[in-house]
Design an enzyme around this catalytic site. Structure first.
Site, PDB file in Angstrom:
ATOM      1  CB  SER A   1      -0.907   0.016   1.229  1.00 14.33           C
ATOM      2  OG  SER A   1      -1.593  -1.203   1.365  1.00 14.33           O
TER       3      SER A   1
HETATM    4  N1  SAH Z   1      -0.064  -4.844   3.905  1.00 13.68           N
HETATM    5  C1  SAH Z   1       0.599  -5.482   2.787  1.00 13.68           C
HETATM    6  C2  SAH Z   1      -0.152  -5.264   1.504  1.00 13.68           C
HETATM    7  C3  SAH Z   1      -1.357  -6.011   1.456  1.00 13.68           C
HETATM    8  S1  SAH Z   1      -2.121  -6.166  -0.125  1.00 13.68           S
HETATM    9  C4  SAH Z   1       2.015  -4.996   2.623  1.00 13.68           C
HETATM   10  O1  SAH Z   1       2.465  -4.212   3.426  1.00 13.68           O
HETATM   11  O2  SAH Z   1       2.675  -5.449   1.684  1.00 13.68           O
HETATM   12  C5  SAH Z   1      -3.407  -7.208   0.437  1.00 13.68           C
HETATM   13  C6  SAH Z   1      -2.978  -8.601   0.785  1.00 13.68           C
HETATM   14  O3  SAH Z   1      -4.120  -9.287   1.253  1.00 13.68           O
HETATM   15  C7  SAH Z   1      -2.445  -9.395  -0.408  1.00 13.68           C
HETATM   16  O4  SAH Z   1      -1.196  -9.923  -0.109  1.00 13.68           O
HETATM   17  C8  SAH Z   1      -3.498 -10.492  -0.602  1.00 13.68           C
HETATM   18  O5  SAH Z   1      -2.941 -11.727  -1.062  1.00 13.68           O
HETATM   19  C9  SAH Z   1      -4.043 -10.621   0.801  1.00 13.68           C
HETATM   20  N2  SAH Z   1      -5.385 -11.219   0.875  1.00 13.68           N
HETATM   21  C10 SAH Z   1      -6.456 -11.018   0.078  1.00 13.68           C
HETATM   22  N3  SAH Z   1      -7.496 -11.757   0.496  1.00 13.68           N
HETATM   23  C11 SAH Z   1      -7.079 -12.424   1.613  1.00 13.68           C
HETATM   24  C12 SAH Z   1      -7.692 -13.356   2.513  1.00 13.68           C
HETATM   25  N4  SAH Z   1      -8.954 -13.765   2.371  1.00 13.68           N
HETATM   26  N5  SAH Z   1      -6.945 -13.826   3.532  1.00 13.68           N
HETATM   27  C13 SAH Z   1      -5.658 -13.438   3.720  1.00 13.68           C
HETATM   28  N6  SAH Z   1      -5.029 -12.584   2.900  1.00 13.68           N
HETATM   29  C14 SAH Z   1      -5.729 -12.078   1.861  1.00 13.68           C
END
Ligand code: SAH
Length: 220
Positions: free
Chosen positions: A68
């Site tokens: 993000s």
């Molecule tokens: N905070 C992270 C960015 C997150 S992007 C950073 O600092 O890099 C959102 C993330 O949520 C992605 O890696 C995606 O794979 C994950 N995601 C999406 N749906 C999910 C679910 N149901 N359970 C766990 N992770 C999930």
């Protein structure tokens, strides 16, 4: 290994990021600002995007996911108002960058990631950088991590149409959850407090996150 001058260079970039993108846009919480000055964001992005690690936008981290924008991360952390003694659940570890910030701001961090490849990489980056109070597992984060519940705070880093009930159930009384809620075209950050067992919603600001998707993926 980075040379001393490369180290100084990224530290300066990080200082500039915190001042211009975060403090000047109104984030005042010194603990959040200090954590963002401390965590080496460039270590969490793929080699090919390292020169952009301190820019004012999200970046690809593989598997179609993104790390993000720094400002939105800071805003979520400020709203959560973490105490050093808090136990925190994170949904969507992605690169592990936010996990590292949570590690500095709280006492224990439990993070669930649906992409096995991202979870493995995040875990190895966090271990290499010696963030020790963190556990990551591969799973569908909509179910939370019941084994370690209840949590003082929950941070959801992917957008959902509605607050997942299992997550709310794993919040302690008085605990708070930060989540992007709504369809892709009109998501908003919401702060949800558990008051007498009921959710108290506060709508904060517009945002744009990748979706919270059902199930897990193992592409390793
Ligand atoms: N905070 C992270 C960015 C997150 S992007 C950073 O600092 O890099 C959102 C993330 O949520 C992605 O890696 C995606 O794979 C994950 N995601 C999406 N749906 C999910 C679910 N149901 N359970 C766990 N992770 C999930």
């Amino acid at each position: 290994m980075e040379s001393t001058s490369q180290c100084d260079h990224v530290r300066t970039q990080r200082e500039t990021m915190v001042r211009r993108q975060i403090a000047e846009r109104g984030i005042r919480d010194e603990r959040v600002l200090d954590a963002m000055r401390a965590v080496p964001r460039h270590e969490f992005v793929p080699e090919s995007f390292r020169q952009d690690a301190y820019e004012d936008h999200p970046l690809p981290i593989g598997e179609g996911q993104t790390i993000s924008q720094p400002y939105i991360v800071a805003a979520m952390l400020e709203y959560l108002a973490l105490q050093a003694t808090d136990r925190v659940l994170e949904i969507g570890a992605g690169s592990g960058y936010v996990t590292a910030l949570l590690s500095l701001l709280s006492s224990e961090v439990y993070s669930v990631e649906r992409h096995a490849a991202l979870a493995v990489l995040a875990e190895s980056t966090l271990r290499r950088l010696e963030y020790r109070n963190v556990k990551i597992r591969v799973g569908d984060g909509r179910q939370g991590w019941a084994e370690y519940a209840p949590f003082d705070a929950i941070l959801v880093s992917a957008a959902t149409l509605e607050m997942p009930p299992a997550l709310f159930a794993q919040l302690r009384e008085g605990g708070r959850m930060m989540a992007p809620i709504g369809p892709p075209s009109s998501q908003e950050l919401q702060l949800i407090r558990k008051v007498s067992g009921q959710p108290d919603f506060r709508i904060l600001e517009g945002c744009r996150f990748v979706p919270l998707v059902e199930g897990t993926v193992d592409s390793r």
